[in-house]
Design an enzyme around this catalytic site. Sequence first.
Site, PDB file in Angstrom:
ATOM      1  N   ASP A 174      43.559  53.662  47.702  1.00 41.00           N
ATOM      2  CA  ASP A 174      44.890  53.529  47.109  1.00 41.00           C
ATOM      3  C   ASP A 174      45.967  53.689  48.173  1.00 41.00           C
ATOM      4  OD1 ASP A 174      47.001  53.465  45.235  1.00 41.00           O
ATOM      5  OD2 ASP A 174      46.896  55.628  44.936  1.00 41.00           O
TER       6      ASP A 174
ATOM      7  N   HIS B  95      47.366  45.189  43.086  1.00 40.12           N
ATOM      8  CA  HIS B  95      47.135  46.473  43.753  1.00 40.12           C
ATOM      9  C   HIS B  95      45.786  47.091  43.379  1.00 40.12           C
ATOM     10  CE1 HIS B  95      47.588  50.519  45.271  1.00 40.12           C
ATOM     11  NE2 HIS B  95      47.670  51.013  44.049  1.00 40.12           N
TER      12      HIS B  95
ATOM     13  N   HIS C 147      42.822  52.957  38.098  1.00 36.34           N
ATOM     14  CA  HIS C 147      43.381  54.240  38.557  1.00 36.34           C
ATOM     15  C   HIS C 147      44.851  54.443  38.195  1.00 36.34           C
ATOM     16  CE1 HIS C 147      44.922  51.931  42.073  1.00 36.34           C
ATOM     17  NE2 HIS C 147      45.790  52.920  42.181  1.00 36.34           N
ATOM     18  N   ASP C 148      45.604  53.383  37.927  1.00 38.67           N
ATOM     19  CA  ASP C 148      47.017  53.535  37.566  1.00 38.67           C
ATOM     20  C   ASP C 148      47.290  53.317  36.081  1.00 38.67           C
ATOM     21  OD1 ASP C 148      48.219  54.331  39.943  1.00 38.67           O
ATOM     22  OD2 ASP C 148      48.489  52.279  40.661  1.00 38.67           O
TER      23      ASP C 148
ATOM     24  N   GLU D  20      48.578  56.576  34.377  1.00 35.30           N
ATOM     25  CA  GLU D  20      49.841  57.010  34.965  1.00 35.30           C
ATOM     26  C   GLU D  20      50.985  56.041  34.665  1.00 35.30           C
ATOM     27  OE1 GLU D  20      51.390  57.689  39.521  1.00 35.30           O
ATOM     28  OE2 GLU D  20      49.430  58.469  38.972  1.00 35.30           O
ATOM     29  N   ASP D  21      50.708  54.747  34.650  1.00 35.85           N
ATOM     30  CA  ASP D  21      51.781  53.756  34.618  1.00 35.85           C
ATOM     31  C   ASP D  21      51.799  52.845  33.388  1.00 35.85           C
ATOM     32  OD1 ASP D  21      52.760  54.654  37.056  1.00 35.85           O
ATOM     33  OD2 ASP D  21      51.522  53.266  38.204  1.00 35.85           O
TER      34      ASP D  21
END
Length: 272
Positions: A172, A86, A111-112, A115-116
């Site tokens: 995204d 992704h 970018h994730d 957050e993840d």
Amino acid sequence: MSPVAITPSNGRANLMMASEDSSPGTPRPLTLTPSPPVSRSGSSFDLSLREDETELGLLLRTLDFAARKHTCQRRKDVDQTPYINHPIAVANFLASTGIQDVRVLQAAVLHDTVEDTHTTVEEIADAFGVDVARIVEECSDDQSLSGLERKAEQVRTAPYKSREAQQVKLADKLHNLESIRRSPPVGWGIRRIQAYFVWAKQVTDICGPSHPALAERLNALYETAYTRVNGVYFPCHPDACAPLTEAEKDRIDSRLRGLPAGEKVCPKPLFF
């Protein structure tokens, strides 16, 4: 680490999937202050390059960092694709549509991570510089909020994101929407798919001016995308989508025709 949360003057976001209005919260400042705008040709342009490291080497180091962070993660689609696919796709969407600022491509790859994964904004700043960390932070949802609140927050704060963060947001959303269109996440029915498309369009309509090339691709997707649930074809965006074409129907059916004999559309989950 929480991203910026700024309340626009026009009030609450009207989300199709929300059961009640989300009350505007107190704005939270970014934890990192961005550097002043600089020219790529200027001597002050700091990419946090290591000794003898090129921009290509820096981008590959960023990919390696993200791959290690997302090692044991899978996407929610029925193919259970590796999660790292992704962010790589998000960066590719940007690079293939004219974005050459390596900081934006790095932020797309990362970018994730905040957050993840167990990654902090400060860790990214130490490894790749404050500007990259700032963009990643802008793209990271506040995990203390519920799912509906996070979606409302994205709509509410989208106008106040930096141009770079808006560009990453567009790429995204494009990859997420393309993924849902091709292979809806396990357990998603048509109402959830359509709700996601409606919400995503609210965000991307705001961010669109930051990168018209991606905005054009997104608008084309909203106007053409259908998916198939239990043998029935549905428009992914119920309000923006045109009538189903034979080409779109064939695109949907081709995936099912391509399954090997005996293979199920929805395989068993993989656990790590």
